[in-house]
Each structure stands twice: as C-alpha cells, then as structure tokens.
Design an enzyme around this catalytic site. Structure first.
Site, PDB file in Angstrom:
ATOM      1  N   GLN A 194      -6.417   0.738  -7.238  1.00 11.17           N
ATOM      2  CA  GLN A 194      -5.593   0.186  -8.319  1.00 11.17           C
ATOM      3  C   GLN A 194      -6.186   0.529  -9.693  1.00 11.17           C
ATOM      4  O   GLN A 194      -5.462   0.775 -10.646  1.00 11.17           O
ATOM      5  CB  GLN A 194      -5.502  -1.320  -8.115  1.00 11.17           C
ATOM      6  CG  GLN A 194      -4.903  -2.108  -9.241  1.00 11.17           C
ATOM      7  CD  GLN A 194      -4.769  -3.569  -8.867  1.00 11.17           C
ATOM      8  OE1 GLN A 194      -4.007  -3.908  -7.981  1.00 11.17           O
ATOM      9  NE2 GLN A 194      -5.500  -4.440  -9.530  1.00 11.17           N
ATOM     10  N   SER A 207      -7.778  12.896 -48.582  1.00 13.35           N
ATOM     11  CA  SER A 207      -8.916  11.984 -48.557  1.00 13.35           C
ATOM     12  C   SER A 207      -8.619  10.811 -49.476  1.00 13.35           C
ATOM     13  O   SER A 207      -7.902  10.949 -50.464  1.00 13.35           O
ATOM     14  CB  SER A 207     -10.150  12.746 -49.032  1.00 13.35           C
ATOM     15  OG  SER A 207     -11.094  11.863 -49.587  1.00 13.35           O
ATOM     16  N   ASN A 211      -6.700  17.574 -45.099  1.00 12.30           N
ATOM     17  CA  ASN A 211      -7.452  17.532 -43.838  1.00 12.30           C
ATOM     18  C   ASN A 211      -6.545  17.787 -42.631  1.00 12.30           C
ATOM     19  O   ASN A 211      -5.461  17.199 -42.536  1.00 12.30           O
ATOM     20  CB  ASN A 211      -8.120  16.162 -43.674  1.00 12.30           C
ATOM     21  CG  ASN A 211      -9.131  15.893 -44.784  1.00 12.30           C
ATOM     22  OD1 ASN A 211      -9.741  16.823 -45.313  1.00 12.30           O
ATOM     23  ND2 ASN A 211      -9.281  14.628 -45.146  1.00 12.30           N
ATOM     24  N   TYR A 236      -6.759   1.630   2.502  1.00  8.97           N
ATOM     25  CA  TYR A 236      -6.562   1.132   1.146  1.00  8.97           C
ATOM     26  C   TYR A 236      -7.728   0.239   0.717  1.00  8.97           C
ATOM     27  O   TYR A 236      -8.236  -0.562   1.485  1.00  8.97           O
ATOM     28  CB  TYR A 236      -5.242   0.327   1.052  1.00  8.97           C
ATOM     29  CG  TYR A 236      -4.962  -0.099  -0.377  1.00  8.97           C
ATOM     30  CD1 TYR A 236      -4.265   0.728  -1.250  1.00  8.97           C
ATOM     31  CD2 TYR A 236      -5.452  -1.309  -0.865  1.00  8.97           C
ATOM     32  CE1 TYR A 236      -4.062   0.366  -2.561  1.00  8.97           C
ATOM     33  CE2 TYR A 236      -5.252  -1.687  -2.179  1.00  8.97           C
ATOM     34  CZ  TYR A 236      -4.559  -0.843  -3.026  1.00  8.97           C
ATOM     35  OH  TYR A 236      -4.365  -1.191  -4.328  1.00  8.97           O
ATOM     36  N   THR A 264     -16.668  37.105 -31.526  1.00  9.61           N
ATOM     37  CA  THR A 264     -17.406  36.652 -30.342  1.00  9.61           C
ATOM     38  C   THR A 264     -18.645  35.975 -30.924  1.00  9.61           C
ATOM     39  O   THR A 264     -19.149  36.412 -31.973  1.00  9.61           O
ATOM     40  CB  THR A 264     -17.811  37.805 -29.399  1.00  9.61           C
ATOM     41  OG1 THR A 264     -18.685  38.680 -30.102  1.00  9.61           O
ATOM     42  CG2 THR A 264     -16.608  38.603 -28.900  1.00  9.61           C
ATOM     43  N   HIS A 265     -19.082  34.916 -30.299  1.00  4.53           N
ATOM     44  CA  HIS A 265     -20.189  34.092 -30.828  1.00  4.53           C
ATOM     45  C   HIS A 265     -19.866  33.580 -32.229  1.00  4.53           C
ATOM     46  O   HIS A 265     -20.764  33.321 -33.023  1.00  4.53           O
ATOM     47  CB  HIS A 265     -21.507  34.871 -30.865  1.00  4.53           C
ATOM     48  CG  HIS A 265     -21.822  35.575 -29.584  1.00  4.53           C
ATOM     49  ND1 HIS A 265     -22.571  35.016 -28.587  1.00  4.53           N
ATOM     50  CD2 HIS A 265     -21.444  36.801 -29.116  1.00  4.53           C
ATOM     51  CE1 HIS A 265     -22.676  35.872 -27.574  1.00  4.53           C
ATOM     52  NE2 HIS A 265     -21.980  36.956 -27.864  1.00  4.53           N
ATOM     53  N   ASN A 289       0.823  -1.224   0.000  1.00  3.95           N
ATOM     54  CA  ASN A 289       0.000   0.000   0.000  1.00  3.95           C
ATOM     55  C   ASN A 289       0.847   1.260   0.000  1.00  3.95           C
ATOM     56  O   ASN A 289       0.598   2.190  -0.773  1.00  3.95           O
ATOM     57  CB  ASN A 289      -0.946  -0.006   1.200  1.00  3.95           C
ATOM     58  CG  ASN A 289      -1.893  -1.195   1.190  1.00  3.95           C
ATOM     59  OD1 ASN A 289      -1.932  -1.928   0.199  1.00  3.95           O
ATOM     60  ND2 ASN A 289      -2.627  -1.396   2.261  1.00  3.95           N
ATOM     61  N   GLU A 322      -7.448  17.728 -35.430  1.00  2.77           N
ATOM     62  CA  GLU A 322      -8.681  17.010 -35.073  1.00  2.77           C
ATOM     63  C   GLU A 322      -8.419  15.993 -33.971  1.00  2.77           C
ATOM     64  O   GLU A 322      -9.229  15.816 -33.051  1.00  2.77           O
ATOM     65  CB  GLU A 322      -9.247  16.297 -36.308  1.00  2.77           C
ATOM     66  CG  GLU A 322      -9.826  17.236 -37.338  1.00  2.77           C
ATOM     67  CD  GLU A 322     -10.220  16.510 -38.625  1.00  2.77           C
ATOM     68  OE1 GLU A 322     -11.372  16.598 -39.020  1.00  2.77           O
ATOM     69  OE2 GLU A 322      -9.347  15.839 -39.230  1.00  2.77           O
ATOM     70  N   LYS A 365      -8.401  17.183 -51.282  1.00  2.00           N
ATOM     71  CA  LYS A 365      -8.538  17.546 -49.873  1.00  2.00           C
ATOM     72  C   LYS A 365      -7.238  17.535 -49.079  1.00  2.00           C
ATOM     73  O   LYS A 365      -6.371  16.695 -49.277  1.00  2.00           O
ATOM     74  CB  LYS A 365      -9.540  16.612 -49.191  1.00  2.00           C
ATOM     75  CG  LYS A 365     -10.938  16.830 -49.716  1.00  2.00           C
ATOM     76  CD  LYS A 365     -11.977  16.440 -48.702  1.00  2.00           C
ATOM     77  CE  LYS A 365     -11.976  17.376 -47.538  1.00  2.00           C
ATOM     78  NZ  LYS A 365     -12.689  16.801 -46.409  1.00  2.00           N
TER      79      LYS A 365
HETATM   80  N1  ARG Z   1      -1.451  -3.419  -7.053  1.00  3.13           N
HETATM   81  C1  ARG Z   1      -2.023  -2.567  -6.068  1.00  3.13           C
HETATM   82  C2  ARG Z   1      -2.252  -1.170  -6.604  1.00  3.13           C
HETATM   83  O1  ARG Z   1      -1.912  -0.893  -7.702  1.00  3.13           O
HETATM   84  C3  ARG Z   1      -1.188  -2.486  -4.845  1.00  3.13           C
HETATM   85  C4  ARG Z   1      -1.401  -3.656  -3.989  1.00  3.13           C
HETATM   86  C5  ARG Z   1      -2.303  -3.476  -2.892  1.00  3.13           C
HETATM   87  N2  ARG Z   1      -2.872  -4.751  -2.625  1.00  3.13           N
HETATM   88  C6  ARG Z   1      -3.335  -5.094  -1.453  1.00  3.13           C
HETATM   89  N3  ARG Z   1      -3.834  -6.242  -1.346  1.00  3.13           N
HETATM   90  N4  ARG Z   1      -3.249  -4.305  -0.437  1.00  3.13           N
HETATM   91  O2  ARG Z   1      -2.826  -0.334  -5.940  1.00  3.13           O
END
Ligand code: ARG
Length: 496
Positions: free
Chosen positions: A318, A273, A281, A313, A151-152, A106, A286, A279
């Site tokens: 993730q 095109s 483009n 967490y 404008t507009h 974490n 875009e 053309k």
């Molecule tokens: N792979 C996870 C992430 O990208 C991190 C791992 C956390 N996993 C867990 N079981 N606490 O956030």
C-alpha cells in the site's frame, strides 16, 4: 456507521493506529476504478448464479449511482472498505453482503492500480507527443543553424541546432517505446485471484477482464496480488524519461545564461529576481531539472519498499501507491511544460554563427585533411594540429593563421617531412559550416540529412498518435460496454 471489518476478530481499535495504516488519503485516483471492478465482478457473480438477479441488481444499482468523485470516510481503512461499508449501510446486508463474494481487496486494489496506471501512461504519452512536436518545430525553424558542440562541456566540434535537437528527439523516442511496451504488461487483469489462492466461487476471469478493458490476465493468482513490478517498471520508465528531460532543461539553463547567450526562453517560462531587477531566471527549466530528482526519489522509495517482501499480499505494498502518484504527477507536468518552453525558445543566430567560428572546433577536420590529402597517419595528424593549436594560443592568432605560418615547420618536426596546404583548402576545412557539409556518416551533423530525418520523425509521431487513439478507443469501448451491461440489469422489470 458500524465498522463492518471490526468487532469480531479484532475488538479494540486505536484511532492513531487506524490513521497510520489507512490509505484513504491517497486512494482518490483509484475510487472510480474500484466501482468498475465491483460492477464487473458482480456481473460475473450474477451470470454464474452465485448471486441472485435481484440482489445483484440492487448492488449494481447502488454502484451505478455512486458519484464520480466519492468522498471517502477517512476513518475507514481504504476506499474498498468504505465502499462496502457504505453499501451495507445504504442497501442492507442482505444484498451488499455479497459484493465481496469471491474477491478480496488484494486483487481489487491491484486491478484498480493497473487501471489508473494505464490511463496515466497514456496521458504521459500524450504530453510526450506534444514535446516531440515542439522539438520538431525547433528543428524546422532553426535547422541548419550551426551551434558549438561540446564534450566535457568544452567546445569540441561544430554541429547544428537540428542535430542537437534530434538527439533529444531520439531519446524521447526510446522513452515512448518503453511506455508502449510497458502498457502491455500493465494492462492485465488480476481479478479472480481473490486474496491470493483463487476462489471456489464461480466467476469468469476472462469476462471480468474484458469488461474492465484489460487485454488479458495475470496468470498466477499469487503473482497477481503480490506483484507491483508493473508499478516499479512505470517508475523506472518515468525515471529515464525525467533524466532525458533534465538534460534538456540543463542545456536550456546554460544556453540562456549571458556566458552562452545562445537562446532566450519565453517570459512565461521565466521569473525575475526580487532584488536584482535585471534578472531573467529560467525557473521552469530549473524546476524540471529538480523534479527529475524527485521522481528518482519516488522510484527509489518504491523499490526499497518492494524488496524482500514475502509472498503474497503485505500492507507494505500500500505504501508504494503514493510514490507512483507523485512520480506520475511530476513527470506529466514536466513533459507538458518542457514542450511549451521549447516552443518559446528563440535562438540567437548571429551569436551562434559567431560562436562556432571563433573557436578551434574545426581542428579535427584539419587533422582529417592531413590524413586524406597528405598521407599522414591520423595519430601524427592529431599531433601536428595539436602543436598548431598550441602555437595559435601562444601567439594569440587564429588556427588558420597559425597553420598558414607554421604547418610545414611543425609537420617537419613531427613527421620528418614538410607539408604544403593550399590556402583556399585550409580555409574550407576550418570553416564550421563547410566542415559540417563534409560529414557523410549517417546520423551525423550534416545539415543535408535534416530533411529526410524530419520526414521520419513525423512518421514516428504519427505512429504514436495512432497507437494512442487505438488504446483510448478500446478503453472507452470497454467503459461503455460495462455501463451497458450494468444498466441492462437496472431496467424497470428487474427493479424490485
Ligand atoms: N488499501 C490496500 C492497498 O492499497 C488494499 C487493502 C489490502 N488490505 C488487506 N488487509 N489485505 O494495498
């Protein structure tokens, strides 16, 4: 290889469920940072005596030898799981088994994310600097060339290419400022938070942070692992940047159409095109315009995932990561291509000069003149000129001609008094270039403001360029410092 995380608390496994929850497919950008985080953490464990020098050195040697681009086994949960599993398989449980003492995936993933994010922010800023230079080049080349202002999307008042491009330069200047402020919040270390509560294992958060090039710590350990505000902020700033870019793209698309004919973009930024051979483009413009939509989508997805998550967490976090990667990729390439495309743009001076004089966009200046020289309240002057415009359209003549012939009569109708305006003066207030030179308000379209503005713009670019250099040097120094610290444990006498 045995899965080091399974078999005890959870026994059965499903490939389908594992594939579904694995982040290996988008962990790639994190892997080199994950190695560094492991190194810095191990250095701290060795320094405090939590891990013996020999075991620590074996771990550091393993980490030091990992290739820059690691091929992560897709059957693992993530790059963190894979690294530890690979370490156990390569150097054995007696040493590799200490890698995760006092840390968790974490805090590790939050740290690696921040390390990648800060580099990518620097990269976007490099491209933004290039775009600012491109805008500056257009301003320098076409400076006082007049161009209709809208404008507009209706012709409104004349302006200059310089003034128009300066508006984009300033938008970009704000984006740059937002990124540089954001950097300070991204570059803080969550390491030491472990799962979320902190740890009884003796580690020095400050040293780990400094080895990893962070400028400080995320204080609260729960916030450190559960917050993705730095990702949401990055995405928000990217979103605004892309909106700014999409507006430039849209203008280039309009201006390069036959209807406007103000600009021709370089062939390398255009396509033709497959059926209509005539053309050309504006495909790059875009695509930039469309990428803005994609980035907004990535940001929206990330916000929706992050909202209402309970502390600390959750694996939901993730799922935010790939949205950040895609938004960064799209934005970085968009800025880079926009810089090249603008540099390739050729403005049609004749067409522009003709365009600003063929419409009635100097009507406001005629109204100003009626106030200035003839004492009318502006609202009445506006009415008088409005009438004159109507006459000009009905009789299919220029505003100048209509004013010459009908001003006194129209003024009488609106104000009760006749007005006489000198012919030369009338011509002057209706001439686009001359009216531009009458503008005195700072930041306005008077071409004489350009010179000083360009000097200021150059200064701004210089400041950004120095800031970038400072940050990059600092990151390089920390990378070298960490490598040096790791290698000092790998000297022959420490080797087992
Ligand atoms: N792979 C996870 C992430 O990208 C991190 C791992 C956390 N996993 C867990 N079981 N606490 O956030």
């Amino acid at each position: 290889m045995n899965n080091i995380l399974r078999g005890s608390r959870v026994k059965r496994s499903s490939k389908k469920a594992n594939d579904f929850t694995s982040s290996v497919s988008f962990d790639g950008p994190l892997s080199r940072h994950v190695v560094k985080v492991n190194e810095a953490h191990m250095l701290s464990l060795i320094a405090s005596g939590e891990v013996g020098k020999e075991q620590g050195a074996a771990c550091l040697r393993f980490l030091d030898r990992l290739p820059g681009h690691m091929k992560v086994d897709p059957s693992t949960e993530d790059v963190h799981h894979w690294l530890e599993q690979n370490a156990v398989a390569s150097i054995g449980m007696d040493t590799a088994g200490y890698l995760n003492l006092g840390k968790s995936r974490n805090d590790q993933v939050a740290a690696a994310l921040r390390m990648e994010d800060r580099e990518r922010v620097l990269e976007v800023l490099h491209e933004a600097e290039g775009l600012q230079r491109s805008l500056l080049r257009v301003m320098a080349s076409y400076g006082d060339l007049p161009i209709p202002g809208y404008t507009h999307l209706q012709r409104a008042q004349p302006t200059t290419v310089f003034h128009h491009m300066q508006s984009h330069f300033e938008a970009l200047g704000e984006d740059v400022e937002r990124f540089t402020q954001l950097y300070g919040r991204v570059n803080l270390s969550p390491m030491g938070a472990a799962a979320f509560a902190g740890t009884s294992v003796r580690i020095d958060r400050a040293s780990v942070a400094s080895w990893l090039g962070f400028d400080g710590l995320v204080n609260n350990s729960m916030f450190a692992v559960s917050s993705r505000s730095f990702v949401l902020e990055t995405l928000s700033v990217l979103e605004i940047l892309m909106v700014d870019l999409s507006r430039i793209a849209e203008e280039l698309i309009l201006w390069s159409s036959t209807e406007f004919g103000f600009v021709e973009l370089g062939d390398e930024y255009s396509a033709t095109s497959s059926i209509m051979p005539q053309k050309k483009n504006p495909v790059v413009a875009e695509t930039v315009r469309a990428k803005c939509g994609s980035v907004i989508g990535e940001a929206t997805a990330a916000f929706a995932i992050a909202k209402a998550l309970p502390n600390a967490y959750n694996l939901d976090l993730q799922e935010i990561t790939p949205h950040l990667w895609r938004a960064l990729d799209d934005a970085t390439s968009s800025v880079s291509l926009m810089a090249g495309m603008l540099a390739s743009a050729r403005f049609d001076a004749e067409r522009l000069k003709k365009a600003v004089n063929e419409d009635m966009s100097t009507a406001t200046e005629l109204a100003n003149e009626l106030v200035r020289a003839h004492g009318l309240p502006f609202r009445q002057a506006h009415q008088v000129v409005g009438e004159l415009v109507r006459v000009a359209i009905e009789e299919d003549v220029s505003l100048e001609k209509a004013a010459e012939e009908s001003l006194s009569q129209v003024a009488k109708k609106v104000t009760g008094h006749t007005i006489k305006i000198d012919k030369a003066r009338l011509r002057a207030v209706l001439d686009a270039l001359k009216t531009l030179r009458l503008i005195g308000s700072a930041g306005g379209a008077n071409p004489k403001f350009a010179k000083r503005q360009i000097v200021q713009n150059k200064k701004q670019i210089e400041i950004l360029s120095n800031w970038l250099e400072g940050k990059e040097n600092k990151l390089n120094e920390s990378t070298n410092g960490l490598r040096h610290a790791v290698r000092s444990y790998l000297k022959p006498e420490v080797r087992s």
